[in-house]
Design an enzyme around this catalytic site. Sequence first.
Site, short mmCIF file in Angstrom:
data_model
loop_
_atom_site.label_atom_id
_atom_site.label_comp_id
_atom_site.label_asym_id
_atom_site.label_seq_id
_atom_site.Cartn_x
_atom_site.Cartn_y
_atom_site.Cartn_z
N ASP A 225 13.76 72.49 -26.71
CA ASP A 225 12.80 72.63 -27.81
C ASP A 225 11.72 71.56 -27.73
OD1 ASP A 225 14.75 70.72 -28.41
OD2 ASP A 225 14.77 71.13 -30.56
N ASP A 253 6.54 81.65 -20.21
CA ASP A 253 5.44 82.33 -20.91
C ASP A 253 4.53 81.32 -21.58
OD1 ASP A 253 6.21 84.93 -20.26
OD2 ASP A 253 5.95 85.67 -22.31
MG MG Z 1 9.57 86.79 -19.69
#
Ligand code: MG
Length: 368
Positions: A225, A253
């Site tokens: 995180d 991403d």
């Molecule tokens: Mg992906």
Amino acid sequence: MPNPSLLILPGDGIGPEVMDQVTRVIDWFGAKRDMPFDVSTDLVGGAAYDKHGTPLHDDTMAKALEVDAVLLGAVGGPKYDDLDFSVKPERGLLRLRKEMDLFSNLRPAQCFDALADFSSLKKDLVAGLDIMIVRELTSGVYFGEPRGIFEEGNERVGINTQRYTESEIERVARSAFELARRRNNKVCSMEKANVMESGILWREVVQKVHDEDYPDVELSHMYADNGAMQLVRAPKQFDVIVTDNLFGDILSDCAAMLTGSLGMLPSASLGAPMANGRARAMYEPVHGSAPDITGQGKANPIACILSFAMALRYSFDQGDEAARLEAAIESVLAGGARTADLMGPEGGTPMSTTEMGDAILHALDASL
Ligand code: MG
Ligand code: IPM
């Protein structure tokens, strides 16, 4: 020596459109650089389901295990949303990864100078960015058992299992350290050792592999995180990031978007060496099938073409030719070539997928 063999699986959505441009690039290397490939093409994902009722036919799987490298476009689309889970397009992709045992997924996030303004982050945070996420690809919660939706008392429970063996962690850690040695010699390992036992084991094994065999590489550990936060706060602090399958999916991403467009990012998925010494390999763009722009000739083919550049480098030991292709792409971008995903606020007329392909081939010609 036989020609190296490639299996092309264009897949769904914009997959076939961008792959057409890759085919032109492959042909260019055959004609102009005396590097002919034996290319075969087959179906995967929804396209395979439409024809065979399965997202990956056994014959296609067998072929994938025989060739030197697989190039994949994209899978999935709204048409397949209501299919049974077991035949969803994504299952075809996951089967390829699993049965080819492609445990090390390399996802570079590189910011091209010409595109630094397109990032959602401030330009100085991303200009010159060059990081590599090494994502474990064949284990973890994507594949762990037990899994399923079960009855429990008077309600249902959905279960997935995060599971990592020491050897699974060790082999992906090694691939990250090896890669770091050829880059800036830094690895940051990400997990959630504060809440997950699999994370504790992950951290221990990565540290042990480091201490025993890669003490020269700078190693740090970060909770995933915090890693996500650091990626958008100060991405240039990273060189190689190694992480598990699910965190790697998410963090890649995130890293991808730093570079301005998902349409720019390639990936390589590598496994153990085959009999001929080459690692099993599949190359695919990080972007998906983009159903919203499918069939309109708008898609950016660069991520898929850069994936072929990675194939030249990692499967065929043609680092110089990979660099030639990457430089050609860099030069067309520097010259202002833009597909729709790369249009800035200043506007202008975007190029079509084919026109971008033309420009890249032209730049390749100019490189000779
Ligand atoms: Mg992906
Ligand atoms: C990826 C994709 C896949 C994944 C999907 C399409 C199964 O998101 O390659 O990042 O989750 O691994």
